[in-house]
Structure formats: C-alpha cells, structure tokens
Design a protein around this motif. Structure first.
Motif, PDB file in Angstrom:
ATOM      1  N   PRO A  39       0.913  -1.206   0.124  1.00 45.84           N
ATOM      2  CA  PRO A  39       0.199   0.185   0.253  1.00 45.84           C
ATOM      3  C   PRO A  39       0.842   0.766   0.034  1.00 45.84           C
ATOM      4  O   PRO A  39       1.544   0.875   0.321  1.00 45.84           O
ATOM      5  N   PHE A  40       0.427   2.421  -1.077  1.00 44.32           N
ATOM      6  CA  PHE A  40       1.006   3.240  -0.785  1.00 44.32           C
ATOM      7  C   PHE A  40      -0.033   4.758  -0.867  1.00 44.32           C
ATOM      8  O   PHE A  40      -1.107   4.729  -1.017  1.00 44.32           O
ATOM      9  N   ILE A  41       0.016   5.949  -0.570  1.00 42.79           N
ATOM     10  CA  ILE A  41      -0.662   7.366  -0.603  1.00 42.79           C
ATOM     11  C   ILE A  41       0.527   8.355  -1.587  1.00 42.79           C
ATOM     12  O   ILE A  41       1.474   8.372  -0.942  1.00 42.79           O
ATOM     13  N   ALA A  42      -0.273   8.848  -2.162  1.00 43.92           N
ATOM     14  CA  ALA A  42       0.482  10.141  -2.839  1.00 43.92           C
ATOM     15  C   ALA A  42      -0.656  11.272  -2.523  1.00 43.92           C
ATOM     16  O   ALA A  42      -1.752  10.834  -3.088  1.00 43.92           O
ATOM     17  N   ALA A  43      -0.442  12.032  -2.712  1.00 43.53           N
ATOM     18  CA  ALA A  43      -0.823  13.873  -2.223  1.00 43.53           C
ATOM     19  C   ALA A  43       0.137  14.592  -3.105  1.00 43.53           C
ATOM     20  O   ALA A  43       0.754  15.046  -2.711  1.00 43.53           O
ATOM     21  N   VAL A  44      -0.307  15.819  -2.921  1.00 43.38           N
ATOM     22  CA  VAL A  44       0.038  17.166  -3.109  1.00 43.38           C
ATOM     23  C   VAL A  44      -0.809  17.991  -1.614  1.00 43.38           C
ATOM     24  O   VAL A  44      -2.111  18.009  -1.816  1.00 43.38           O
ATOM     25  N   SER A  45      -0.329  19.347  -1.429  1.00 41.72           N
ATOM     26  CA  SER A  45      -0.776  20.691  -0.822  1.00 41.72           C
ATOM     27  C   SER A  45      -0.237  21.373  -0.977  1.00 41.72           C
ATOM     28  O   SER A  45       0.809  21.899  -1.189  1.00 41.72           O
ATOM     29  N   GLN A 101      -2.971  26.825   7.627  1.00 43.78           N
ATOM     30  CA  GLN A 101      -3.713  25.858   6.678  1.00 43.78           C
ATOM     31  C   GLN A 101      -3.083  25.539   5.108  1.00 43.78           C
ATOM     32  O   GLN A 101      -2.167  25.961   5.268  1.00 43.78           O
ATOM     33  N   ALA A 102      -3.772  24.235   5.220  1.00 41.99           N
ATOM     34  CA  ALA A 102      -3.098  23.744   3.585  1.00 41.99           C
ATOM     35  C   ALA A 102      -4.404  22.849   3.128  1.00 41.99           C
ATOM     36  O   ALA A 102      -5.479  22.347   3.847  1.00 41.99           O
ATOM     37  N   THR A 103      -4.203  22.794   1.572  1.00 45.33           N
ATOM     38  CA  THR A 103      -5.270  22.124   1.266  1.00 45.33           C
ATOM     39  C   THR A 103      -4.611  20.440   0.884  1.00 45.33           C
ATOM     40  O   THR A 103      -3.175  20.775   1.139  1.00 45.33           O
ATOM     41  N   LEU A 104      -5.210  19.516   0.499  1.00 44.02           N
ATOM     42  CA  LEU A 104      -5.173  18.113   0.781  1.00 44.02           C
ATOM     43  C   LEU A 104      -5.987  17.462  -0.480  1.00 44.02           C
ATOM     44  O   LEU A 104      -7.105  17.676  -0.395  1.00 44.02           O
ATOM     45  N   CYS A 105      -4.864  16.997  -1.740  1.00 42.79           N
ATOM     46  CA  CYS A 105      -5.825  15.937  -2.320  1.00 42.79           C
ATOM     47  C   CYS A 105      -4.991  15.064  -2.874  1.00 42.79           C
ATOM     48  O   CYS A 105      -3.945  15.319  -2.847  1.00 42.79           O
ATOM     49  N   GLY A 106      -5.054  13.715  -2.572  1.00 40.95           N
ATOM     50  CA  GLY A 106      -4.094  12.405  -3.129  1.00 40.95           C
ATOM     51  C   GLY A 106      -4.810  11.303  -3.720  1.00 40.95           C
ATOM     52  O   GLY A 106      -6.838  10.877  -3.485  1.00 40.95           O
ATOM     53  N   ILE A 107      -4.251  10.315  -3.477  1.00 42.64           N
ATOM     54  CA  ILE A 107      -4.514   8.408  -3.608  1.00 42.64           C
ATOM     55  C   ILE A 107      -3.965   8.040  -2.145  1.00 42.64           C
ATOM     56  O   ILE A 107      -3.290   8.307  -2.275  1.00 42.64           O
ATOM     57  N   ALA A 108      -5.145   6.887  -1.938  1.00 41.70           N
ATOM     58  CA  ALA A 108      -4.308   5.865  -1.012  1.00 41.70           C
ATOM     59  C   ALA A 108      -4.682   4.998  -2.068  1.00 41.70           C
ATOM     60  O   ALA A 108      -5.959   4.688  -1.764  1.00 41.70           O
TER      61      ALA A 108
END
Length: 249
Positions: A39-45, A101-108
């Motif tokens: 398993p892994f996670i990838a994301a931008v903030s 504060q921060a945005t977050l968008c990703g996949i798990a």
C-alpha cells in the motif's frame, strides 16, 4: 507496481508553499521519481494563500499523512480529521503560526490495489485514459458552487472576483473541513495516469494542453516539467506542483 513522478516549483513566488508526498517521501523542492509497491499514499498540499506559515502547513500536513500506516482496514476519514486537528492545535499553541492552513488532494492505494481518492480544497486529481483527461476530484470552492448552481460558466471561473475563496481546509480553527473520500470508479488500467496538482497548474493549463503534453513521446519527468513551464508561460503567479502515478504489471 506503480511508478510515481513528481515536480514542485516555486514559480515566480519567493517561497514554495506547495509540497508533495510520494509513498514515504515529502518533497518541497525539485522533483522525485519512485517505483512503489502497495500500500502507499501520494498527495499534494498547498499552503493557503494569504494565511501565515503556508510553507510549514503544507509540509507538516503531508508529513502527518506520510505517518499513516495505511491498509484497507484503516478509516482514512478519521485519520485525516485527526491531522486537521493536529494542525489546528499546533497553530493555536504558537502565535507565529496562527491560522496555518493547507489544502490536500491525494490517493491511497491499499494492499489489494483498491484506490481511495481524498480531497479538501481546490487542488485537483485527474485521470488520463485513452488520450483524454477527466477531473476526478471536485473543487471545494465558491466558484465551483456557483458553477453547480448555474450562476456562472466554467470558462468564467478563471477571472471571477471570488475565484480564490475556498471552503474550510486543514488547520482551519473555525470549521473542520469536509473531506471528500471516494473510491476511484474504474480503478487504474495499464496506460492510465493519475495526475495530482495544485491550482498553480490547474488554473493556468487547460485540459487540452495537459492532454497534448502527456501524449508526447518523452519521459514522464520531462512531460511534467513541460507542464510546469506551460503554466509559467501562461502567467501562473503561484507555486506549481504535480504528481503523475502510472500503473504497470
């Protein structure tokens, strides 16, 4: 196996308030390429513009996401809400970090290959399949709400006076974010790309431009750098970050 490639660039800004997460690596400058197993996670903030300590907010957010021991048994919504609370508590404890504060968008991606998408704010997830780009995430912003209500068109989004107003994101001290977690319908097929990016790219590079550049017979790293350059050439005044995730057997 998955191949992940990411680029983050401060653009014309003096500092980079964006950051990337690829598996266990948080990157706040330059680029990275990795082959990763599930398993892994990838994301931008993206540190929210106008808020203090944006650089720290995005990096801290992704470092906390990195520390999630993700599997199909993990309740990701609960983990992410916990991260929001940690950011809010940290900013309350230090006046210098007030309202970070921060945005977050990703996949798990879990151990079986199922893909869960998550989004808070106006960073984006696209899927490239068979030569076409489709936006998977939904912007949590005032202009998106106006588009949904039919008050403005998608084309009017770019120049709307309220285009920078987004709904509560990670670290907001008045309201908890609404975390959109959705299973990726149709998953990933061989030849697909998932693209995660901040608004420094998506606000300045059209879907047609993304398709044209992604179709070029160049390395993925080179194509991502070309997208960053395209955003800058089109007048991007923000930091620019993008991750591409490819699946191969």
């Amino acid at each position: 196996m998955y191949y992940c490639c990411g680029v983050t660039d401060k653009g014309i800004m003096p500092h980079n308030e964006d950051a990337l997460l690829i598996n266990k690596s948080v990157i706040d400058s330059g680029s990275s390429e990795q082959n990763v197993s599930v398993p892994f996670i990838a994301a931008v903030s993206d540190g929210v513009s106008g808020e203090r300590s944006g650089e720290l907010a995005s990096k801290m957010c992704l470092e906390l996401v990195r520390d999630i021991d993700y599997s199909r048994e993990v309740k990701l919504d609960d983990e992410l809400l916990g991260i929001h609370q940690k950011l809010a508590d940290y900013s309350r404890s230090d006046p210098e970090m007030h309202n970070m504060q921060a945005t977050l968008c990703g996949i798990a991606v879990d151990e079986t290959g199922n893909i869960l998408t998550f989004n808070v704010g106006d960073s984006r997830l696209y899927r490239y399949r068979s030569g076409r780009i489709k936006q998977i995430s939904r912007d949590q912003s005032l202009v998106q709400l106006l588009i949904d209500e039919g008050a403005i068109t998608s084309e009017e989004r770019k120049n709307h006076v309220h285009r920078n107003i987004i709904f509560p994101v990670f670290g907001n001290q008045k309201s908890a974010p609404q975390i959109d977690t959705v299973v990726l319908e149709g998953g990933m097929e061989y030849g697909d790309l998932l693209l995660l990016c901040t608004d420094g790219l998506s606000d300045y590079v059209s879907v047609l431009d993304i398709e044209e550049i992604i179709e070029m017979p160049k390395s993925l790293d080179m194509r991502l750098h070309m997208l960053v350059k395209k955003a800058l050439d089109n007048g991007s005044k923000d930091n620019i970050s993008i991750i591409a995730v490819a699946y191969y057997e």
